[in-house]
Design an enzyme around this catalytic site. Sequence first.
Site, PDB file in Angstrom:
ATOM      1  N   HIS A 135       0.845  -1.190   0.000  1.00 37.90           N
ATOM      2  CA  HIS A 135       0.000   0.000   0.000  1.00 37.90           C
ATOM      3  C   HIS A 135       0.879   1.239   0.000  1.00 37.90           C
ATOM      4  O   HIS A 135       2.052   1.199   0.366  1.00 37.90           O
ATOM      5  CB  HIS A 135      -0.931   0.022   1.217  1.00 37.90           C
ATOM      6  CG  HIS A 135      -0.221  -0.115   2.532  1.00 37.90           C
ATOM      7  ND1 HIS A 135       0.201  -1.328   3.014  1.00 37.90           N
ATOM      8  CD2 HIS A 135       0.147   0.799   3.466  1.00 37.90           C
ATOM      9  CE1 HIS A 135       0.797  -1.171   4.180  1.00 37.90           C
ATOM     10  NE2 HIS A 135       0.786   0.130   4.479  1.00 37.90           N
ATOM     11  N   CYS A 177       1.555   3.214  11.486  1.00 38.60           N
ATOM     12  CA  CYS A 177       2.531   2.871  10.453  1.00 38.60           C
ATOM     13  C   CYS A 177       2.780   4.106   9.593  1.00 38.60           C
ATOM     14  O   CYS A 177       2.038   5.088   9.688  1.00 38.60           O
ATOM     15  CB  CYS A 177       2.052   1.697   9.604  1.00 38.60           C
ATOM     16  SG  CYS A 177       0.581   2.031   8.614  1.00 38.60           S
TER      17      CYS A 177
END
Length: 664
Positions: free
Chosen positions: A66, A178
């Site tokens: 991603h 993250c």
Amino acid sequence: MSALITPELVALDKNLGAAPSSVIRHLAELVVGAGRATEIESLYADALAREAKTATGIPGGLAIPHCRSAAVTEPTLALARLTSPVDFGAADGPADLVFLIAAPEGADQEHLKILAKLARSLMQAPFTAALRAAKTQAEIVELVTSVVSPAPVAAGGVAGSTPAASAGVKRIVAVTACPTGIAHTYMAAESLVAAAKAAGVDLQVETQGSAGLTMLDPAVIAAADAVIFAVDVDVRGRERFAGKPVIQVPVKRGIDEPAKLIHDALAAAQNPNARRVGGTVGAAEAEETSEHFGQKVKRALLTGVSYMIPFVAGGGLLIALGFLLGGYEITEVADTVTLENNLFNLPEGGMLTYLGAVFFKIGALSMGFLVPALAGYIAYAIADRPGIAPGFVAGAVAGFMGAGFLGGIAGGLLAGVAAASFNKLDVPRWLRSLMPVVIIPLVASIVASGLMFLVLGGPIALLTTALNEWLSGMTGASAILLGLILGLMMGFDLGGPVNKVAYAFAVAGLGTATMANQAPWQIMAAVMAAGMVPPLAMALATVLDRRLFTVAERENGKAAWLLGASFISEGAIPFAAADVLRVIPASMVGAGVTGALSMAWGVTSKAPHGGMFVFFAIDSFALFALAIAIGTVVTAILVIALKRYARKTPLVTADAAAPALVNA
């Protein structure tokens, strides 16, 4: 809002090669082919760059590459179900289900919430089993849509149970985050919640991701026995957890090993020597999701200082080594020696002179990055990556004009604001990929550096010169007063905002220090010495009067000797957390005495950190140590006196009743 996934974004039962890069490229091609990204290469490069930070394979045969990319025009999910699984770094083997989550640089909150919900769903076995059993692309789309469409997704926390847990139940809080804040953040939260439920533990999770942030209730944090930070980035509002036993790991371990993290957190809660979160309890209120202007400026300045410190630390120590090997005269010959000599053609003075010149020159060049790094990362804190280049350029201009760190601060703020202003522009799709790499750096550099040259640089340079002359001329009472004030600030919140302001002031001035102007080195020595006093004093107090401290505090006192000697003020936090009204005033008095003595005696430090272990970078080291010893004794005696006599209830020894140690 357009659909997150469509049939043309699904590749069923394909062999896409043996490497993650080939799978990612194929999925990027699907995204571009569906008209949801402008070009393949940019999206592919951004996804690979994210993959390089942390492998995106997760247990259960899944992978979730991603990224955020300027090439992406709307949030998108592409899926590949592979006939030949590919290793994406998961502990249990290769992945046969690969999801590419692609988000624009400025994705709206609603889309990001949907992506977050999908990421959580991927941790549910029935959902992934249904994806593997689906016969057609349309079935895949229907499955995904059924998961992400129903109810709105909460912006922030994930609760393992109700905040009011049953009596006797262990309580843990966690933060997951993250770099992109799209997938791992929410999957780690989901895994930790499931593991805590299985272990009978009350867990509350704060997800600091792209879908927004709802901070944990301060009462929940206060009641927690321990905290888990499963993060790959800095924890926002870290000071809220100050003093709590902490387990800190990469976010991916929150997905791969949630049960072990719960076990480790429970063990840390029972261990008096466990690592604890730094900062001071109550030093700052929980931040609001939308920061005030002053908070944004403060965060940007502290970010700039934190990124600047490694340049100063390495540079200062290298300069000190250069002086140690080559003498103080090395400043006059370093350029000539490093350019005209080498290991086979040593200068007059031999090997020591040559190495001294090399170390000094490397250190001086490192210090040359001080102002550009400060400005660059101030701009980064305001505008993210597009602000770095304009900030560095504005910082270089400030250095060129003699505006020093004050000019760097001004240039960084200007560059950050200029770069961030582009986020509000609605530009054509074909131009979006050029914005962060060409247009924003170009225009923001012109604006920020142009203003420095034309308007601000000259006046700030004059102010910097006046400040340097004032510091250089400080003697007697004025120097002692400055040392006292800096010492009081260092002892006030033990690594909190006030402590950091004093430390940042000292570090920022190091770049202007010379043999003729040693005031910045004196300030650095005073700040470092004062910051060492609180933990050393708490360690000494536990030795002088053991009965005033609990068993856990005595154990913390043993560790505080080394923490204090290393200039880690946070070593005193467990004591302050238990008895703030006695420990903090005592710490301030001793630290203030040490700061004043250090300045009065003219002690200098060319190193910004390290405490006793950078003795070679500290002139008059004996006086440095003596100032610390005096402040340590003052604080230790004062805290003992306050614990003995400044109380409303009779003294009960710690061995008999630990609760008597809390603020009476």
